[in-house]
Every structure is written in C-alpha cells, then in structure tokens.
Design a protein around this motif. Sequence first.
Motif, PDB file in Angstrom:
ATOM      1  N   PHE A  69       0.616  -1.237   0.021  1.00 16.63           N
ATOM      2  CA  PHE A  69       0.289  -0.250   0.014  1.00 16.63           C
ATOM      3  C   PHE A  69       0.994   1.213  -0.210  1.00 16.63           C
ATOM      4  O   PHE A  69       2.147   1.276   0.991  1.00 16.63           O
ATOM      5  CB  PHE A  69      -0.543   0.725   1.178  1.00 16.63           C
ATOM      6  CG  PHE A  69      -1.274   1.356   1.434  1.00 16.63           C
ATOM      7  CD1 PHE A  69      -3.239   1.470   0.541  1.00 16.63           C
ATOM      8  CD2 PHE A  69      -1.259   2.675   1.998  1.00 16.63           C
ATOM      9  CE1 PHE A  69      -4.236   2.341   0.530  1.00 16.63           C
ATOM     10  CE2 PHE A  69      -2.162   3.436   2.080  1.00 16.63           C
ATOM     11  CZ  PHE A  69      -3.511   3.679   1.555  1.00 16.63           C
ATOM     12  N   SER A  70       0.231   2.597  -0.204  1.00 15.86           N
ATOM     13  CA  SER A  70       1.162   3.912  -0.937  1.00 15.86           C
ATOM     14  C   SER A  70       0.402   4.478  -0.800  1.00 15.86           C
ATOM     15  O   SER A  70      -0.868   4.923  -0.880  1.00 15.86           O
ATOM     16  CB  SER A  70       1.441   3.730  -1.787  1.00 15.86           C
ATOM     17  OG  SER A  70       2.246   4.819  -1.664  1.00 15.86           O
ATOM     18  N   ALA A  71       0.477   5.218   0.584  1.00 13.07           N
ATOM     19  CA  ALA A  71      -0.030   6.676  -0.230  1.00 13.07           C
ATOM     20  C   ALA A  71       1.071   8.168   0.398  1.00 13.07           C
ATOM     21  O   ALA A  71       1.645   7.760   0.675  1.00 13.07           O
ATOM     22  CB  ALA A  71      -1.286   7.079   1.287  1.00 13.07           C
ATOM     23  N   SER A  72       0.328   8.832  -0.181  1.00 16.99           N
ATOM     24  CA  SER A  72       1.420  10.618  -0.226  1.00 16.99           C
ATOM     25  C   SER A  72       0.766  11.867   0.612  1.00 16.99           C
ATOM     26  O   SER A  72      -0.531  11.572   0.170  1.00 16.99           O
ATOM     27  CB  SER A  72       1.870  11.354  -1.563  1.00 16.99           C
ATOM     28  OG  SER A  72       2.481   9.794  -2.512  1.00 16.99           O
ATOM     29  N   TYR A  73       0.989  12.130   1.159  1.00 15.77           N
ATOM     30  CA  TYR A  73       0.914  13.396   2.081  1.00 15.77           C
ATOM     31  C   TYR A  73       1.400  14.687   1.437  1.00 15.77           C
ATOM     32  O   TYR A  73       3.001  14.381   1.613  1.00 15.77           O
ATOM     33  CB  TYR A  73       0.960  13.549   3.474  1.00 15.77           C
ATOM     34  CG  TYR A  73       0.853  12.113   3.996  1.00 15.77           C
ATOM     35  CD1 TYR A  73      -0.242  12.331   4.702  1.00 15.77           C
ATOM     36  CD2 TYR A  73       0.628  10.238   3.789  1.00 15.77           C
ATOM     37  CE1 TYR A  73      -1.859  11.331   5.831  1.00 15.77           C
ATOM     38  CE2 TYR A  73      -0.024   9.772   4.198  1.00 15.77           C
ATOM     39  CZ  TYR A  73      -1.784   9.623   5.064  1.00 15.77           C
ATOM     40  OH  TYR A  73      -2.159   9.478   5.118  1.00 15.77           O
ATOM     41  N   VAL A  74       0.820  15.707   1.185  1.00 14.05           N
ATOM     42  CA  VAL A  74       1.338  17.316   1.159  1.00 14.05           C
ATOM     43  C   VAL A  74       0.793  18.403   1.987  1.00 14.05           C
ATOM     44  O   VAL A  74       0.066  18.664   3.008  1.00 14.05           O
ATOM     45  CB  VAL A  74       0.194  17.537  -0.106  1.00 14.05           C
ATOM     46  CG1 VAL A  74       0.838  18.579  -1.214  1.00 14.05           C
ATOM     47  CG2 VAL A  74       0.420  15.870  -1.215  1.00 14.05           C
ATOM     48  N   ALA A  75       2.401  18.941   2.150  1.00 19.24           N
ATOM     49  CA  ALA A  75       2.400  19.819   3.062  1.00 19.24           C
ATOM     50  C   ALA A  75       1.304  20.982   1.724  1.00 19.24           C
ATOM     51  O   ALA A  75       1.683  21.536   1.770  1.00 19.24           O
ATOM     52  CB  ALA A  75       3.145  20.777   3.170  1.00 19.24           C
ATOM     53  N   GLN A  76       0.508  21.823   3.110  1.00 16.86           N
ATOM     54  CA  GLN A  76      -0.178  22.870   2.665  1.00 16.86           C
ATOM     55  C   GLN A  76       0.147  23.637   2.073  1.00 16.86           C
ATOM     56  O   GLN A  76       0.259  24.494   1.303  1.00 16.86           O
ATOM     57  CB  GLN A  76      -1.556  23.336   3.373  1.00 16.86           C
ATOM     58  CG  GLN A  76      -2.862  21.675   3.590  1.00 16.86           C
ATOM     59  CD  GLN A  76      -2.990  20.832   2.325  1.00 16.86           C
ATOM     60  OE1 GLN A  76      -3.490  22.096   1.108  1.00 16.86           O
ATOM     61  NE2 GLN A  76      -2.159  19.816   1.640  1.00 16.86           N
TER      62      GLN A  76
END
Length: 199
Positions: A69-76
């Motif tokens: 599984f993979s997911a990306s997180y972004v700094a707003q």
Amino acid sequence: MTLLRRLPLLLAPLVLVACGSETGDVPDRAELDRRIETMGSAPDLVYLTEAEGYTLARQSVGVYGDDGFSASYVAQESGAVFQLTVDRGDLDCAEPALEDGSSGVEVTCEEDGGLLYRSTPDGHEYARAEDGHVVRVGSARDEATRETLRQAADAAHRAEGAELDEILPPLSDAPAPVERGDLPEHGDGAPQDPPGVSG
C-alpha cells in the motif's frame, strides 16, 4: 531501502476527498476488505498516518509492489510531499539503496528509538518492522524534514473502519459494456455510417 525522488508537482494541490458511504454508516469489514482487494492491496497492509501541516492526497492512495500500500501526504503551505509505503519484508540496513537498484550511492543507516533512519544525498526515510512487513515514511531531502518523517512514522497505524471507508474507492457497480450494433465484425472496428448520411 525505498528512498523517494521528488513526486510529481501534480500532487501538490491535491486534498483528501471523501469517497465513503453517502449514508454515513460504515460498511462491514468484509465489504471494506473487498474494496481493498479490488484496489490490489492486502487488507493487513493498509496504513494511514498524520503529520502536522500535512494532508493525505486522496488520489495518491493505491497498491505498492505486489500487494502493498502507498499514500502521499502534502504540506498545504509549502507543497512538500512525503510518501507512506507498506510492503512485505524484513527491516534491514543492507537493503538496496534505491528502487531502481542503483549502486555506488552513499547510504547512512542508524537506529533511532526503535526505528531505522536511512538517508542518501537525495532522499531520506524512517522505517519500522511490523508482523512480516515494513512501514516506511520517506521523501526527497529537500521536501519533508527528518522531524516530520519521524512524526509520521510514529503515527502510522493500520487503517480501520471509517478511515478505510473514507479513502477507499467504492466497489464498482457499473453495468456491463453495451454491445454496439454499428461496429463491423471484421476490419478496424470503425463505425459504419449508412450511405448518403454525410453529404
């Protein structure tokens, strides 16, 4: 070791979009598992995390490797990105340095409070062993800070219930393809226009 290069800028503006049940009721575990398996991941490898100032990029959620599984997180504010990956295997500093198998790259690997911290000139990550799989949180060196990665690695947990319902695509209920009557049985499949229709 999986050290990440800069993810496409396409991810920067993405935000979490709920895809859960419209009724607000959380589906049973069997349905959630079917949705995970349809995506290509194993149910026990779906994890989520959090870090201050970062939001899950819903469109990035997907399979990693064979059934990980993979997911990306972004700094707003800054657009910085880190990636959470979960895959089967053991935690070992001797793993290859890069996904593409490149050799000759200087790699540092150190223990840090039950986690491994690894870095190259281009990327860095925290990793921890679970039951038969490894949870990793990493980014390019000029993206997420080491402190952010540590926070996210500590917070990574197996997703359950409403969390899964929010991030998983719904089961497809699309009808079967409609059989068209204007396609020839042989040839290139272009539609056949009746004579005299166009001019």
